[in-house]
Design a protein around this motif. Sequence first.
Motif, short mmCIF file in Angstrom:
data_model
loop_
_atom_site.label_atom_id
_atom_site.label_comp_id
_atom_site.label_asym_id
_atom_site.label_seq_id
_atom_site.Cartn_x
_atom_site.Cartn_y
_atom_site.Cartn_z
N ARG A 149 11.56 1.74 6.69
CA ARG A 149 11.64 1.58 5.34
C ARG A 149 10.38 2.71 4.95
O ARG A 149 9.48 3.00 5.60
N ASN A 150 10.55 3.13 3.78
CA ASN A 150 9.47 4.09 2.88
C ASN A 150 8.20 2.95 2.56
O ASN A 150 8.70 2.26 1.95
N SER A 151 6.85 3.26 2.88
CA SER A 151 5.83 2.55 2.14
C SER A 151 5.47 3.06 0.94
O SER A 151 5.54 4.54 0.68
N SER A 152 5.22 2.19 -0.22
CA SER A 152 4.87 2.81 -1.48
C SER A 152 3.53 3.14 -1.26
O SER A 152 3.04 3.91 -2.29
N GLN A 153 2.76 2.86 -0.34
CA GLN A 153 1.38 3.26 -0.21
C GLN A 153 1.02 3.94 1.30
O GLN A 153 1.80 3.61 2.02
N LYS A 154 0.05 4.55 1.30
CA LYS A 154 -0.37 5.41 2.86
C LYS A 154 -0.95 4.16 3.53
O LYS A 154 -1.83 3.17 2.88
N ASP A 179 3.51 6.50 6.21
CA ASP A 179 4.32 6.18 5.04
C ASP A 179 5.66 5.43 5.47
O ASP A 179 6.61 5.30 4.70
N LYS A 180 5.62 4.88 6.74
CA LYS A 180 6.66 4.17 7.03
C LYS A 180 6.30 2.79 7.42
O LYS A 180 5.23 2.58 7.97
N TYR A 181 7.36 1.79 7.43
CA TYR A 181 7.24 0.60 8.29
C TYR A 181 8.52 0.04 8.40
O TYR A 181 9.52 0.32 8.14
#
Length: 190
Positions: A149-154, A179-181
């Motif tokens: 998943r893409n993270s909305s924050q670093k 930027d991933k999780y």
Amino acid sequence: MKKILLTTLCLIGFLGFQNLNAQETENTNGPNFPKLDTSPMDMIIHRDQKDEVIMRVIYSRPQTRDREIFGKLVPYGEVWRTGANEATEITFYKDMEIGGKTVNAGTYTLYTIPDEKEWTVILNQSTHIWGAYEYTDKQDYVRIKVPVRNSSQKIENFSMAIEQKENEAGANLLMGWADKYIKVPFSPAG
């Protein structure tokens, strides 16, 4: 001549004593602790509604430090220790179900194989391992795949957290960096 020699020896002895005394004073001002590790160790604990411990994860938290992480520092398609230093360790205090597979209570090493769109999450029976250098799939207990998943924050430091599932007994183990999780679903077995 004897006076000069005796005076010189006394002076050398006195200066040596002063130097020794100064070193002792420095050491008695406090212990000489090492600096903070650049990838400090951390721990998360998950408790149930009765406040009983269900799961504990011990891991190290490397920093991004303006580096390209996934696909570069952490290569795609290769087993990763899931953090830094010692491989990540996960302990279940009760039998759990992870991705539809039952895992007996116990301690496991948590490895991952990151890829662009999904990660393979591995619970391995070898424990107390440095890195992934001694990893062997012969000791794998469970393998599941989860989407990236893409993270909305670093996320500067590699991080883990528990996300309680709504209206369910289970939770998600979140693992993120840069930027991933990912989310690893688990719930009590049975």
